[in-house]
Design a protein around this motif. Structure first.
Motif, PDB file in Angstrom:
ATOM      1  N   PHE A  50      -3.973  18.450  43.017  1.00  0.00           N
ATOM      2  CA  PHE A  50      -4.669  19.613  42.451  1.00  0.00           C
ATOM      3  C   PHE A  50      -5.808  20.136  43.328  1.00  0.00           C
ATOM      4  CE2 PHE A  50      -3.172  16.856  38.932  1.00  0.00           C
ATOM      5  CZ  PHE A  50      -2.139  17.671  38.496  1.00  0.00           C
ATOM      6  N   SER A  63       6.328  30.793  44.084  1.00  0.00           N
ATOM      7  CA  SER A  63       5.779  30.254  42.826  1.00  0.00           C
ATOM      8  C   SER A  63       4.654  29.255  43.130  1.00  0.00           C
ATOM      9  CB  SER A  63       6.880  29.620  41.974  1.00  0.00           C
ATOM     10  OG  SER A  63       7.352  28.448  42.574  1.00  0.00           O
ATOM     11  N   PHE A  64       4.798  28.469  44.197  1.00  0.00           N
ATOM     12  CA  PHE A  64       3.737  27.524  44.574  1.00  0.00           C
ATOM     13  C   PHE A  64       2.484  28.269  45.044  1.00  0.00           C
ATOM     14  CE2 PHE A  64       6.518  23.536  45.634  1.00  0.00           C
ATOM     15  CZ  PHE A  64       6.835  23.429  44.297  1.00  0.00           C
ATOM     16  N   VAL A 116       1.504  31.241  44.040  1.00  0.00           N
ATOM     17  CA  VAL A 116       0.840  31.797  42.845  1.00  0.00           C
ATOM     18  C   VAL A 116       0.128  30.675  42.097  1.00  0.00           C
ATOM     19  CG1 VAL A 116       1.170  33.049  40.683  1.00  0.00           C
ATOM     20  CG2 VAL A 116       2.542  33.673  42.662  1.00  0.00           C
ATOM     21  N   HIS A 117       0.760  29.489  42.029  1.00  0.00           N
ATOM     22  CA  HIS A 117       0.106  28.356  41.348  1.00  0.00           C
ATOM     23  C   HIS A 117      -1.185  27.975  42.078  1.00  0.00           C
ATOM     24  CE1 HIS A 117       0.406  24.051  39.506  1.00  0.00           C
ATOM     25  NE2 HIS A 117      -0.509  24.789  38.935  1.00  0.00           N
ATOM     26  N   ILE A 119      -3.141  30.024  43.689  1.00  0.00           N
ATOM     27  CA  ILE A 119      -4.150  31.034  43.309  1.00  0.00           C
ATOM     28  C   ILE A 119      -4.704  30.686  41.922  1.00  0.00           C
ATOM     29  CG2 ILE A 119      -4.527  33.484  42.771  1.00  0.00           C
ATOM     30  CD1 ILE A 119      -2.450  34.186  44.885  1.00  0.00           C
ATOM     31  N   LEU A 120      -3.792  30.272  41.024  1.00  0.00           N
ATOM     32  CA  LEU A 120      -4.212  29.892  39.662  1.00  0.00           C
ATOM     33  C   LEU A 120      -5.233  28.745  39.721  1.00  0.00           C
ATOM     34  CD1 LEU A 120      -1.776  29.478  36.694  1.00  0.00           C
ATOM     35  CD2 LEU A 120      -3.396  27.667  37.150  1.00  0.00           C
ATOM     36  N   ILE A 168      -8.553  30.032  40.926  1.00  0.00           N
ATOM     37  CA  ILE A 168      -9.205  30.782  39.839  1.00  0.00           C
ATOM     38  C   ILE A 168      -9.899  29.807  38.881  1.00  0.00           C
ATOM     39  CG2 ILE A 168      -8.660  32.159  37.746  1.00  0.00           C
ATOM     40  CD1 ILE A 168      -8.343  33.854  40.143  1.00  0.00           C
ATOM     41  N   ARG A 169      -9.206  28.722  38.539  1.00  0.00           N
ATOM     42  CA  ARG A 169      -9.777  27.735  37.617  1.00  0.00           C
ATOM     43  C   ARG A 169     -10.982  27.051  38.260  1.00  0.00           C
ATOM     44  NH1 ARG A 169      -7.619  25.670  33.410  1.00  0.00           N
ATOM     45  NH2 ARG A 169      -8.088  23.521  33.984  1.00  0.00           N
ATOM     46  N   GLN A 212     -12.962  28.347  40.491  1.00  0.00           N
ATOM     47  CA  GLN A 212     -14.080  29.299  40.534  1.00  0.00           C
ATOM     48  C   GLN A 212     -14.734  29.438  39.154  1.00  0.00           C
ATOM     49  OE1 GLN A 212     -12.903  32.950  42.500  1.00  0.00           O
ATOM     50  NE2 GLN A 212     -13.063  31.981  44.494  1.00  0.00           N
ATOM     51  N   GLY A 213     -13.913  29.338  38.097  1.00  0.00           N
ATOM     52  CA  GLY A 213     -14.476  29.358  36.734  1.00  0.00           C
ATOM     53  C   GLY A 213     -15.428  28.198  36.528  1.00  0.00           C
ATOM     54  N   ILE A 224     -14.125  24.443  31.693  1.00  0.00           N
ATOM     55  CA  ILE A 224     -13.084  25.479  31.546  1.00  0.00           C
ATOM     56  C   ILE A 224     -11.980  24.981  30.613  1.00  0.00           C
ATOM     57  CG2 ILE A 224     -13.367  26.764  33.713  1.00  0.00           C
ATOM     58  CD1 ILE A 224     -11.187  24.910  34.892  1.00  0.00           C
ATOM     59  N   ILE A 254       8.674  32.310  38.616  1.00  0.00           N
ATOM     60  CA  ILE A 254       7.572  33.045  39.259  1.00  0.00           C
ATOM     61  C   ILE A 254       6.840  33.890  38.210  1.00  0.00           C
ATOM     62  CG2 ILE A 254       7.006  34.855  40.942  1.00  0.00           C
ATOM     63  CD1 ILE A 254       9.323  33.814  42.653  1.00  0.00           C
ATOM     64  N   VAL A 257       4.596  31.600  36.114  1.00  0.00           N
ATOM     65  CA  VAL A 257       3.353  31.146  36.765  1.00  0.00           C
ATOM     66  C   VAL A 257       2.373  32.323  36.910  1.00  0.00           C
ATOM     67  CG1 VAL A 257       4.116  31.288  39.177  1.00  0.00           C
ATOM     68  CG2 VAL A 257       2.423  29.637  38.565  1.00  0.00           C
ATOM     69  N   LEU A 305      -1.340  32.585  35.554  1.00  0.00           N
ATOM     70  CA  LEU A 305      -2.444  33.080  36.395  1.00  0.00           C
ATOM     71  C   LEU A 305      -3.265  34.112  35.632  1.00  0.00           C
ATOM     72  CD1 LEU A 305      -3.832  33.473  39.207  1.00  0.00           C
ATOM     73  CD2 LEU A 305      -2.062  35.104  39.721  1.00  0.00           C
ATOM     74  N   ALA A 355     -10.336  31.324  31.967  1.00  0.00           N
ATOM     75  CA  ALA A 355     -11.158  30.390  32.754  1.00  0.00           C
ATOM     76  C   ALA A 355     -12.211  31.145  33.570  1.00  0.00           C
ATOM     77  CB  ALA A 355     -10.283  29.563  33.670  1.00  0.00           C
ATOM     78  N   ARG A 356     -11.754  32.011  34.483  1.00  0.00           N
ATOM     79  CA  ARG A 356     -12.706  32.670  35.389  1.00  0.00           C
ATOM     80  C   ARG A 356     -13.432  33.822  34.704  1.00  0.00           C
ATOM     81  NH1 ARG A 356     -12.525  36.536  39.720  1.00  0.00           N
ATOM     82  NH2 ARG A 356     -13.702  35.850  41.549  1.00  0.00           N
ATOM     83  N   ALA A 413     -15.918  32.633  32.123  1.00  0.00           N
ATOM     84  CA  ALA A 413     -17.048  31.975  32.801  1.00  0.00           C
ATOM     85  C   ALA A 413     -17.971  33.013  33.428  1.00  0.00           C
ATOM     86  CB  ALA A 413     -16.520  31.023  33.877  1.00  0.00           C
TER      87      ALA A 413
END
Lengths: 245, 132
Positions: A9, A218-219, A221-222, A224-225, A228-229, A231-232, B10, B94, B97, B101, B108-109, B112
């Motif tokens: 992760f 897909s990886f 994009v994951h 980026i997800l 994002i988490r 940064q939150g 989060i 895709i 996911v 996102l 989450a973001r 926050a």
């Protein structure tokens, strides 16, 4: 040493400068040429497809007796050669074009990751805090490799298809009557067998390449997800630290 | 400063992050199965085209040669749509996911930022800090 959780992760690291990784910098410049190459390959496929359709129209516009005759005119044999050969390698070319366009999408996603990385560092530095960033999780390490492997499968498929297309060109350089009369053990029958044998697995092979690139997307994009988490979390940490919590 | 993740700050990862690997695994396996079928069909094609056109055309009902010719004509007709089913699963993965996102951006973001940015704007800023 990174723990399993950090490998999967991503862990945390402190960055001195708001810089994207080398891959992300390359991706920023590579997505446009990839997209253009993909579009050009697809456009070329359309032109070749139209030419092939014209040859098929000419060929099937003749009576069966003329097409199947042992002394068929050279133009008829040329048309058949072009049709049979093109049908072997054109699908591989089209899917290579799609693969290049999908690779452009992968590069854009990598570029977005670079913007998040540099932007996060800039923001933390502007607030006068330690600039922490997410270390690359396993998905971030895998998606460029999957994209490259997918493209390699598509290129290898096209090379094999071109070779088999050449063989089909040789086989269909003979009249239909000669091909049908090829005796057992003859080179002509062997070549016809090779063309038909390779065609069965050359059809699904490029989809493996496309599938690899799609898994890579897909990886990406994951990843980026996950950024994002992260940064939150980090924004809340900075607010809490400032408030003395 | 701790370098541990603060997942308490989060919400837990969206369900989509657990669903999409299943979709892409199913999609990839379908595409792989189509290739395996293609390779198996190559052996059949090799058997068929070892025979001359006259022998192929004279194959008797119930013979393995006629059965092979039938398979060679029929199987590719469903293998291609089957391959596209696999590609469909991959694209669905895709999409899933991306959905996750979107939820992470909002839950989450975004949440926050909404909470933390006003507090951060009130804080005095120090000298920029880097790392090693």
């Amino acid at each position: 040493m990174a723990t399993t959780s950090e490998t999967l992760f991503g862990g945390r690291t402190v960055l001195a400068r708001p810089e994207a990784t080398t891959m992300q910098k390359v991706a920023r410049y590579m997505w446009v040429p990839m997209l253009l190459m993909g579009l050009m390959v697809i456009a070329a496929s359309v032109v070749i497809g139209i030419t092939n359709a014209a040859a098929a129209s000419d060929y099937f516009g003749l009576p069966q007796a003329v097409r199947g005759a042992a002394d068929a005119p050279a133009s008829v044999i040329d048309d058949r050669q072009f049709i049979e050969s093109t049908n072997v390698w054109l699908p591989g070319l089209q899917l290579l074009g799609i693969g290049l366009i999908l690779s452009a999408i992968t590069f854009s996603l990598a570029s977005i990751l670079g913007v998040f990385r540099a932007g996060g560092v800039r923001l933390q530095q502007a607030l006068g805090r330690e600039a922490q960033s997410l270390t690359p999780p396993i998905t971030a390490r895998l998606f460029p490799m999957l994209m490259m492997m997918g493209l390699m499968v598509l290129i290898v498929n096209l090379v094999i298809a071109a070779i088999i297309g050449g063989l089909a060109w040789d086989v269909y350089g003979n009249s239909i009557a000669e091909i049908n009369a090829a005796p057992e053990g003859s080179a002509l029958l062997d070549d016809l067998g090779t063309v038909n044998t390779y065609k069965t697995w050359l059809a699904p092979l490029p989809f493996i390449g496309i599938a690899m690139i799609l898994v890579g997307i897909s990886f990406a994009v994951h990843t980026i997800l996950q950024v994002i988490r992260f940064q939150g979390q980090r924004i809340r940490e900075l607010a809490q630290a400032g408030a003395g919590k | 400063m701790s370098y541990q993740h603060r997942v308490d700050l989060i919400p837990s990862p969206p369900i989509q992050t657990r669903v999409y690997p299943v979709l892409i695994a199913v999609g990839f396996l379908i595409v792989l199965a189509a290739l395996v079928i293609g390779v198996a069909l190559a052996a059949t094609a090799s058997d068929v085209f070892d025979n001359t056109k006259a022998v192929r055309d004279a194959a008797l009902p119930g013979s393995s040669l006629l059965s092979d010719q039938s398979g060679l004509a029929a199987v590719p007709l469903w293998v291609q749509p089957f391959t596209f089913l696999g590609i469909g699963f991959l694209i669905a993965g895709i999409f899933t996911v991306f959905w996750g996102l979107l939820r992470s951006l909002r839950e989450a973001r975004g949440a926050a930022m909404l909470e933390a940015v006003p507090a951060l704007l009130l804080q005095p800023t120090g000298e920029p800090k880097g790392g090693e």
